[in-house]
Design a protein around this motif. Structure first.
Motif, PDB file in Angstrom:
ATOM      1  N   PRO A  67       0.813  -1.219   0.000  1.00 36.65           N
ATOM      2  CA  PRO A  67       0.000   0.000   0.000  1.00 36.65           C
ATOM      3  C   PRO A  67       0.849   1.272   0.000  1.00 36.65           C
ATOM      4  O   PRO A  67       0.352   2.346  -0.273  1.00 36.65           O
ATOM      5  CB  PRO A  67      -0.829  -0.112   1.283  1.00 36.65           C
ATOM      6  N   LEU A  68       2.140   1.163   0.293  1.00 35.68           N
ATOM      7  CA  LEU A  68       3.013   2.337   0.342  1.00 35.68           C
ATOM      8  C   LEU A  68       3.565   2.719  -1.016  1.00 35.68           C
ATOM      9  O   LEU A  68       4.286   3.702  -1.136  1.00 35.68           O
ATOM     10  CB  LEU A  68       4.175   2.090   1.313  1.00 35.68           C
ATOM     11  N   ARG A  69       3.258   2.000  -2.053  1.00 31.04           N
ATOM     12  CA  ARG A  69       3.813   2.294  -3.374  1.00 31.04           C
ATOM     13  C   ARG A  69       3.018   3.340  -4.150  1.00 31.04           C
ATOM     14  O   ARG A  69       3.404   3.720  -5.236  1.00 31.04           O
ATOM     15  CB  ARG A  69       3.930   1.013  -4.188  1.00 31.04           C
ATOM     16  N   PHE A  70       1.920   3.813  -3.606  1.00 25.84           N
ATOM     17  CA  PHE A  70       1.104   4.810  -4.309  1.00 25.84           C
ATOM     18  C   PHE A  70       1.815   6.162  -4.348  1.00 25.84           C
ATOM     19  O   PHE A  70       2.315   6.642  -3.334  1.00 25.84           O
ATOM     20  CB  PHE A  70      -0.247   4.982  -3.604  1.00 25.84           C
ATOM     21  N   ARG A  71       1.862   6.779  -5.524  1.00 23.98           N
ATOM     22  CA  ARG A  71       2.354   8.150  -5.717  1.00 23.98           C
ATOM     23  C   ARG A  71       1.464   8.797  -6.771  1.00 23.98           C
ATOM     24  O   ARG A  71       1.052   8.134  -7.725  1.00 23.98           O
ATOM     25  CB  ARG A  71       3.787   8.206  -6.235  1.00 23.98           C
ATOM     26  N   ARG A 134      -3.372   8.386   3.331  1.00 23.98           N
ATOM     27  CA  ARG A 134      -2.984   9.114   2.119  1.00 23.98           C
ATOM     28  C   ARG A 134      -2.705  10.557   2.528  1.00 23.98           C
ATOM     29  O   ARG A 134      -3.516  11.189   3.189  1.00 23.98           O
ATOM     30  CB  ARG A 134      -4.070   9.072   1.056  1.00 23.98           C
ATOM     31  N   ILE A 135      -1.557  11.056   2.134  1.00 27.23           N
ATOM     32  CA  ILE A 135      -1.146  12.426   2.419  1.00 27.23           C
ATOM     33  C   ILE A 135      -1.094  13.186   1.102  1.00 27.23           C
ATOM     34  O   ILE A 135      -0.630  12.646   0.091  1.00 27.23           O
ATOM     35  CB  ILE A 135       0.243  12.460   3.099  1.00 27.23           C
ATOM     36  N   ALA A 146       0.573  13.359  -3.984  1.00 25.87           N
ATOM     37  CA  ALA A 146      -0.026  12.465  -2.998  1.00 25.87           C
ATOM     38  C   ALA A 146       0.828  11.209  -2.844  1.00 25.87           C
ATOM     39  O   ALA A 146       1.458  10.759  -3.801  1.00 25.87           O
ATOM     40  CB  ALA A 146      -1.436  12.086  -3.423  1.00 25.87           C
ATOM     41  N   TRP A 147       0.842  10.683  -1.635  1.00 25.90           N
ATOM     42  CA  TRP A 147       1.541   9.431  -1.345  1.00 25.90           C
ATOM     43  C   TRP A 147       0.883   8.800  -0.141  1.00 25.90           C
ATOM     44  O   TRP A 147       0.067   9.415   0.545  1.00 25.90           O
ATOM     45  CB  TRP A 147       3.034   9.673  -1.092  1.00 25.90           C
ATOM     46  N   HIS A 148       1.223   7.552   0.108  1.00 27.33           N
ATOM     47  CA  HIS A 148       0.736   6.856   1.293  1.00 27.33           C
ATOM     48  C   HIS A 148       1.874   6.740   2.287  1.00 27.33           C
ATOM     49  O   HIS A 148       3.027   6.542   1.902  1.00 27.33           O
ATOM     50  CB  HIS A 148       0.251   5.450   0.925  1.00 27.33           C
ATOM     51  N   GLN A 149       1.539   6.874   3.577  1.00 23.69           N
ATOM     52  CA  GLN A 149       2.538   6.659   4.620  1.00 23.69           C
ATOM     53  C   GLN A 149       1.885   5.984   5.815  1.00 23.69           C
ATOM     54  O   GLN A 149       0.673   6.098   6.021  1.00 23.69           O
ATOM     55  CB  GLN A 149       3.253   7.948   5.010  1.00 23.69           C
TER      56      GLN A 149
END
Length: 156
Positions: A67-71, A134-135, A146-149
């Motif tokens: 789930p952290l690979r989202f950009r 999501r930030i 946007a990204w996930h952390q």
């Protein structure tokens, strides 16, 4: 003679394995985000609910493997003043680096700009996946990233 053959075989297998691992990490699992399906949301200060925001020219990547690979990179016509009054500002944004081939997202620059106050980070969606938020960072000119952390669920 057989020692040279075995040594050469070990080196060849190591090189092939290294190239395969490199390719798998940087290319194999990423898929482009469908801009017509993906919706950017930010968490409202009053309701605590994530609301859809204007997100034009969305370009993003994601992977099922983590789930952290989202950009994502996009633009918004909403003013930064309106966004800060309406949505939850995130206090500890940590942009995660993207693969080098995804040129629109530069985590080092975004992180520096957030520290210097040249951009503002918002809580996009809390627990978009278990333990992951999501930030969204927005610049005054409307550029947004946007990204996930990981969230507090995984704090030590």
């Amino acid at each position: 003679m057989s020692g040279k053959i075995i040594g050469s075989l070990i080196v060849a297998i190591s090189l092939i394995s290294g190239v395969a691992i490199y390719w798998l990490q940087l290319y194999a699992f990423y898929d482009p985000v469908n801009a017509e399906v993906e919706v950017m949301r930010m968490t409202n200060v009053v309701t605590g609910e994530a609301e859809e925001i204007i997100a034009d020219d969305l370009e993003g990547i994601d992977a099922n493997s983590s789930p952290l690979r989202f950009r994502a990179c996009f633009t918004t016509s909403s003013s930064l003043a309106m966004l800060t009054e309406t949505y939850v500002v995130h206090e500890e944004p940590t942009p995660l680096t993207a693969p080098g081939w995804f040129d629109c997202f530069d985590a080092v620059t975004i992180g520096h700009d957030l520290e210097q106050g040249q951009a503002v980070a918002f809580l996009g969606e809390k627990d978009i996946r278990d333990g992951v938020d999501r930030i969204i960072a927005v610049y005054p000119d409307g550029r947004a990233f946007a990204w996930h952390q990981l969230n507090e669920k995984y704090d030590e």
